[in-house]
Each structure stands twice: as C-alpha cells, then as structure tokens.
Design a protein around this motif. Structure first.
Motif, PDB file in Angstrom:
ATOM      1  N   VAL A 124      25.503  12.484  10.422  1.00 43.27           N
ATOM      2  CA  VAL A 124      24.989  13.553   9.559  1.00 43.27           C
ATOM      3  C   VAL A 124      25.935  13.773   8.387  1.00 43.27           C
ATOM      4  CG1 VAL A 124      24.454  16.019   9.443  1.00 43.27           C
ATOM      5  CG2 VAL A 124      23.720  14.672  11.428  1.00 43.27           C
ATOM      6  N   TYR A 125      27.236  13.690   8.649  1.00 37.75           N
ATOM      7  CA  TYR A 125      28.227  13.823   7.576  1.00 37.75           C
ATOM      8  C   TYR A 125      27.995  12.755   6.507  1.00 37.75           C
ATOM      9  CZ  TYR A 125      32.785  14.369   5.293  1.00 37.75           C
ATOM     10  OH  TYR A 125      33.788  14.594   4.371  1.00 37.75           O
ATOM     11  N   ASN A 126      27.725  11.547   6.942  1.00 41.53           N
ATOM     12  CA  ASN A 126      27.578  10.423   6.025  1.00 41.53           C
ATOM     13  C   ASN A 126      26.187  10.342   5.380  1.00 41.53           C
ATOM     14  OD1 ASN A 126      26.751   7.136   6.078  1.00 41.53           O
ATOM     15  ND2 ASN A 126      28.587   7.707   4.919  1.00 41.53           N
ATOM     16  N   ARG A 127      25.136  10.537   6.174  1.00 45.12           N
ATOM     17  CA  ARG A 127      23.776  10.324   5.688  1.00 45.12           C
ATOM     18  C   ARG A 127      23.071  11.609   5.274  1.00 45.12           C
ATOM     19  NH1 ARG A 127      19.974   6.885   9.343  1.00 45.12           N
ATOM     20  NH2 ARG A 127      18.848   6.999   7.375  1.00 45.12           N
ATOM     21  N   GLY A 128      23.528  12.730   5.828  1.00 42.44           N
ATOM     22  CA  GLY A 128      22.850  14.000   5.594  1.00 42.44           C
ATOM     23  C   GLY A 128      21.920  14.322   6.749  1.00 42.44           C
ATOM     24  N   PRO A 129      21.723  15.604   7.031  1.00 41.75           N
ATOM     25  CA  PRO A 129      20.893  15.991   8.181  1.00 41.75           C
ATOM     26  C   PRO A 129      19.437  15.567   8.071  1.00 41.75           C
ATOM     27  CG  PRO A 129      21.432  17.892   6.816  1.00 41.75           C
ATOM     28  CD  PRO A 129      22.269  16.758   6.318  1.00 41.75           C
ATOM     29  N   ALA A 130      18.877  15.589   6.874  1.00 38.02           N
ATOM     30  CA  ALA A 130      17.457  15.242   6.702  1.00 38.02           C
ATOM     31  C   ALA A 130      17.210  13.774   7.047  1.00 38.02           C
ATOM     32  CB  ALA A 130      17.021  15.528   5.266  1.00 38.02           C
ATOM     33  N   ALA A 131      18.088  12.896   6.583  1.00 34.92           N
ATOM     34  CA  ALA A 131      17.896  11.460   6.830  1.00 34.92           C
ATOM     35  C   ALA A 131      18.013  11.137   8.317  1.00 34.92           C
ATOM     36  CB  ALA A 131      18.927  10.657   6.044  1.00 34.92           C
ATOM     37  N   VAL A 132      18.985  11.762   8.995  1.00 34.81           N
ATOM     38  CA  VAL A 132      19.167  11.522  10.424  1.00 34.81           C
ATOM     39  C   VAL A 132      17.977  12.068  11.204  1.00 34.81           C
ATOM     40  CG1 VAL A 132      20.562  12.097  12.451  1.00 34.81           C
ATOM     41  CG2 VAL A 132      21.679  11.469  10.296  1.00 34.81           C
ATOM     42  N   ALA A 133      17.506  13.265  10.863  1.00 36.34           N
ATOM     43  CA  ALA A 133      16.363  13.861  11.549  1.00 36.34           C
ATOM     44  C   ALA A 133      15.100  13.035  11.332  1.00 36.34           C
ATOM     45  CB  ALA A 133      16.150  15.293  11.051  1.00 36.34           C
TER      46      ALA A 133
END
Length: 227
Positions: A190-199
């Motif tokens: 999440v730190y690297n990709r962002g929460p939206a992309a991971v979700a």
C-alpha cells in the motif's frame, strides 16, 4: 581515513576515560573515608557475622557510585548507537550524519531501523532530492498529499528536508502496519502502490504484489515496528 573511523575512535576514548574515572573515584572514596575518632564512644559488640552501617558516609558513597554508574551506562548506550550507525553507514555507503538521522527518526516513529534503511534505499537510493514522475519526493518518496494528512500545510519544498521527509514517511508506514493488523507486506504494498490499487487488485482476485514487498523484505526477520 575510512569514513567513521574518527567518530569510532572518539567514542571508544570517551568510554575508556569514563571507565577509568569511575574506578578511580571508587578507589578514592574507599581510601579516604574518615576513620572513627579515637575518643568516640565504643559501640556495642556486634553479634558474630553482623556488620555496622554508617548511614551518612554510605549514602554519600552510594549516591556518587550511582552517578558514576549512570555515566557509564550512558556512554555504553552512546557507544552502541555509534556502532549501529557506523554499521549502516558502511553497509549502504552513506555518510554517518545521514545514517544517524535515519536510525534516530526510525526509532522515534516506531519503525525498525533495519527496515527503514531498506525502504529508503529502495525508494530513493538515499538521494534527498529524489523526485518521481508521479510527484513523490525525498528520501521516502512520500506524496505531498499524503504528507499533508500527517503534517497540515506542509509544502513540497519542506519534504526535501531529510528529517521532515523521514518523519512523515515512517509515520505513514507505521500507520499502515497498524491499519493492516501487523501485515507488514500488505502495508508495504500500500505504501508503494497506494491503497486504491491494492484494493482493486484484490477485488479482481489478483495478487496485489508487484515484487516491491519481496525485494524489500528479502532476508528480513523483523516485525517492521519496534514499539
């Protein structure tokens, strides 16, 4: 002279001097305690195996010894910190000042320094002026919008300051580790990709890992947070 050699030598000299001072003070105090006056009233004969305590002199001696012991413990703590910083400085090929800043801020923000150094190495390669194509800046490559959540009104320019950038980046990472209930790899993604992309990746039934978490944690045995 190898980077850090002078710093290491000064620290060892300080520890040696404090140790010598401690034992010298102990010898002086023990050797100069005033004997009882010859015309003093004889004390009652103590039972075999008993001993007398002179509270006035023993309390003073104890206080002085505690003070000296405290200085030695402080010197020991400083020596341990110096050795850790020298180790990180040598391992990552950076100057001791930057290594010390990363280690100190990481501990202050509750992040394991070993993980902190790995993150800064992967994110910016220790370049305080690093800027990504999407606008992430500084040592921890934090986005200005994310930084403002932790530091209202902070400017992009201030995020190039090592201490400020590290503090914000490590605080963000710690928050993610807690948000994902100690799942450090998810927090790192999440730190690297962002929460939206991971979700989104998870919602589609895909593995959200892009390799970032594996690279950063390869051989790492810690929990990510230290308190």
């Amino acid at each position: 002279m190898h980077r850090g050699d002078g710093f290491r030598r000064r620290t060892r000299i300080k520890q040696t001097v404090l140790a010598i001072s401690f034992f010298s003070a102990l010898g002086f105090l023990l050797g100069n305690r005033e004997p009882a006056a010859p015309d003093a009233e004889a004390a009652p004969v103590a039972r075999r195996g008993a001993f007398r305590i002179d509270l006035s002199t023993d309390r003073t001696l104890t206080a002085q010894l505690d003070s000296a012991r405290g200085e030695l413990e402080l010197a020991h703590t400083q020596l341990e910190r110096a050795n850790r910083i020298i180790g990180f400085s040598t391992q990552y090929g950076i100057n001791a000042e930057l290594a010390g800043t990363i280690a100190d801020v990481a501990r202050a923000e509750g992040i394991d320094p070993e993980l902190a150094f790995r993150l800064v190495k992967l994110e910016s390669d220790f370049n305080v002026h690093a800027t990504s194509p999407v606008g992430a800046v500084g040592l921890t490559q934090v986005m200005p919008s994310t930084a403002r959540f932790y530091h209202k009104g902070i400017t992009t320019q201030r995020l190039y300051e090592p201490n400020t950038n590290l503090r914000v980046g490590f605080r963000y990472l710690r928050g993610l580790v807690k948000e994902y209930h100690g799942d450090m790899k998810t927090a790192l993604l999440v730190y690297n990709r962002g929460p939206a992309a991971v979700a989104k990746s998870r919602a589609q039934g895909n593995n959200p890992s892009n390799g970032y978490d594996r690279i950063l944690t390869k051989g790492y045995k810690g929990r990510g947070i230290v308190n």
